[in-house]
Motif scaffolding. Structure first.
Motif, PDB file in Angstrom:
ATOM      1  N   LEU A 175       0.827  -1.208   0.000  1.00  0.00           N
ATOM      2  CA  LEU A 175       0.000   0.000   0.000  1.00  0.00           C
ATOM      3  C   LEU A 175       0.862   1.259   0.000  1.00  0.00           C
ATOM      4  CD1 LEU A 175      -2.858  -1.020   2.472  1.00  0.00           C
ATOM      5  CD2 LEU A 175      -2.903  -0.980  -0.020  1.00  0.00           C
ATOM      6  N   SER A 176       1.985   1.205   0.715  1.00  0.00           N
ATOM      7  CA  SER A 176       2.879   2.356   0.724  1.00  0.00           C
ATOM      8  C   SER A 176       3.447   2.604  -0.666  1.00  0.00           C
ATOM      9  CB  SER A 176       4.016   2.116   1.729  1.00  0.00           C
ATOM     10  OG  SER A 176       4.943   3.176   1.699  1.00  0.00           O
ATOM     11  N   ARG A 179       0.636   4.191  -2.816  1.00  0.00           N
ATOM     12  CA  ARG A 179      -0.042   5.367  -2.251  1.00  0.00           C
ATOM     13  C   ARG A 179       0.074   6.608  -3.141  1.00  0.00           C
ATOM     14  NH1 ARG A 179       1.342   4.603   2.876  1.00  0.00           N
ATOM     15  NH2 ARG A 179      -0.561   3.362   3.172  1.00  0.00           N
ATOM     16  N   SER A 206      -8.978   2.283   1.477  1.00  0.00           N
ATOM     17  CA  SER A 206      -7.513   2.267   1.417  1.00  0.00           C
ATOM     18  C   SER A 206      -6.968   3.179   0.334  1.00  0.00           C
ATOM     19  CB  SER A 206      -7.012   0.833   1.186  1.00  0.00           C
ATOM     20  OG  SER A 206      -7.390  -0.022   2.242  1.00  0.00           O
TER      21      SER A 206
END
Length: 472
Positions: A175-176, A179, A206
């Protein structure tokens, strides 16, 4: 000369000062595994990339991962402490000279031999480590204080150590990574149960997708009410049934109104029939195929298993497209030159086993430029594809064996069983995606975890952004 190599492995017995004679020796043999290197790095804090980073190590003078030098030193200590002189021994000094690297799969013979008995119960021992080819890799001298009393004890059973090289932050790291990418509009097809609806809205929460919920409104609202989900603010397209939901999702994707499609509570065949329909407008020149992106504690990197969900018994040309799709996915997730292992039951080409013939032909296609962007090898049995030690034992020389990024299975049944065994027994985290159409298709199962659904959406996000500049 007394050799203690053959003593009872279940009992630890020492050799006292009075019993020791010049020429006495003892030895052990160990085969180096990747897990040995990882455990030694974790315990010592020595994170030298020559030992733990295959990409760095392959470009180094050693052309591959090698053991820490003191791994061999630790084995010498093990002989002194458990064999000769054994329990009760006090280490005073150790000199070591390193002559050659030890590689994963090497079998090392570690031997100590008494060279001198000195005052105050001191003993000097010559120490050597040689590999399976008889090559000297380490030698030196140890000085110890020998025990004066007899010690005999049952060997203690150590707890099993299981490495979690994935850690608990795999999803967070994914996810990082995504992002900075803007969320994409996704057609969510018939999310009429709690799992599929919650999965889509979790991905929205998310920051991955902007869902367009396509379903009979009454069924959708009933599922939302049962799950305690508020649909206010979400785009909803009312259709009469699941077939119509799949057709509308394909229409939105064809017209560029969504950049991905996500399966809800309908059967895979129903959704994929709409996606591959000649009138749907989403087909490309490629065969559509499915990729599982997996990460398991037992393997040092994420890897792809394909095809385990779409193509039941692919022929040679279909397998070529399956590989091309997997290579494309590997490129998108950051693997510049993926190593592709074409799996079979054996690693030799055998006319009675068609999967081995296909593997050989696919490798030749890659040699001729018909499959590009990766390094192929096959046929490879599963153990040789993921274990350098297994490959070395069988004498396989390969740029792929033991370090595959992509595992290409012979058929859907074997692939589906392999992927699910890795998930349920191997602790693998997973994401699933379909490639080969003009947009990625997020194909999740009702049994998939929340993390798997979110990870699948993150992969679709990466693919959709890639397709903006390099359409399939």
């Amino acid at each position: 000369m007394n050799d203690a190599s053959g003593s009872d492995l279940n009992i630890l017995r020492n050799r006292t000062w009075d019993e020791l004679q010049v020429g006495d020796s003892a030895s052990i043999e160990r085969t180096l595994t990747l897990e040995d290197i990882q455990i030694f790095a974790a315990l010592s804090g020595d994170l030298n990339p020559a030992h733990i980073d295959p990409e760095f190590a392959n470009a180094s003078r050693f052309q591959g991962v090698i053991a820490h030098g003191m791994w061999g030193g630790a084995l010498i200590s093990a002989v002194l402490g458990t064999r000769l002189p054994g329990p009760g021994t006090l280490y005073r000094s150790q000199s070591l000279r390193f002559h050659a690297p030890v590689r994963v799969g090497d079998r090392v013979l570690v031997r100590v031999s008494v060279t001198a008995r000195e005052e105050h119960h001191r003993v000097r021992l010559a120490c050597t480590c040689t590999n399976q080819h008889g090559m000297l890799v380490i030698d030196g001298e140890a000085e110890v204080v020998a025990p004066t009393e007899r010690i005999e004890r049952a060997r203690t059973a150590l707890p099993e150590i299981r490495l979690d090289v994935r850690g608990n932050d795999g999803l967070e790291r994914l996810l990082s990574h995504v992002r900075p990418m803007a969320a994409i509009r996704v057609a969510v097809v018939h999310p009429c149960d709690e799992l599929s609806l919650a999965g889509a809205l979790d991905a929205h929460g998310s920051g991955l997708i902007e869902p367009v919920l396509i379903a009979p409104r009454a069924k959708l609202e009933a599922a939302a009410a049962q799950a305690g989900i508020d649909l206010a603010g979400f785009s909803v397209e009312d259709v009469p049934h699941s077939h119509a939901a799949a057709a509308r999702a394909v229409e939105l994707a064809r017209d560029g109104q969504v950049e991905a499609i996500m399966k809800g509570s309908l059967h895979t065949d129903e959704l994929m029939s709409a996606v591959v329909s000649s009138s749907g407008g989403l087909r490309t020149k490629r065969r559509i195929s499915h990729c599982f992106l997996l990460q398991t504690p037992a393997y040092p990197r994420p890897f792809i298993v394909t095809d385990a969900a779409i193509n039941l018994a692919p022929d040679l040309e279909q397998k070529a497209d399956i590989i091309r799709n997997a290579i494309d996915l590997a490129h998108v997730i950051g693997v510049d030159v993926p190593k592709v292992a074409i799996l079979a039951a054996v690693e030799t080409v055998t006319p009675s086993m068609p999967a081995t013939l296909d593997a050989a032909a696919l490798c030749k296609m890659a040699d001729r430029g018909q499959i590009a962007g990766g390094v192929l090898d096959g046929p490879l049995a599963f153990d040789n594809a993921v274990s350098i030690a297994a490959a070395r034992t069988k004498g396989i020389v390969s740029d792929v064996a033991g370090q595959a990024d992509v595992l290409v299975v012979p058929d859907l049944e074997s692939g589906n069983m392999l992927a699910k065994q890795l998930m349920y027994l191997g602790g693998a985290a997973s994401a699933g995606i379909v490639l080969g159409a003009k947009v990625p298709v997020i194909l999740t199962s009702r049994a998939d975890s929340r993390e798997s659904r979110i990870a699948s959406c993150a992969i679709a996000l990466m693919l959709a952004h890639h397709y903006r500049t390099a359409p399939p």
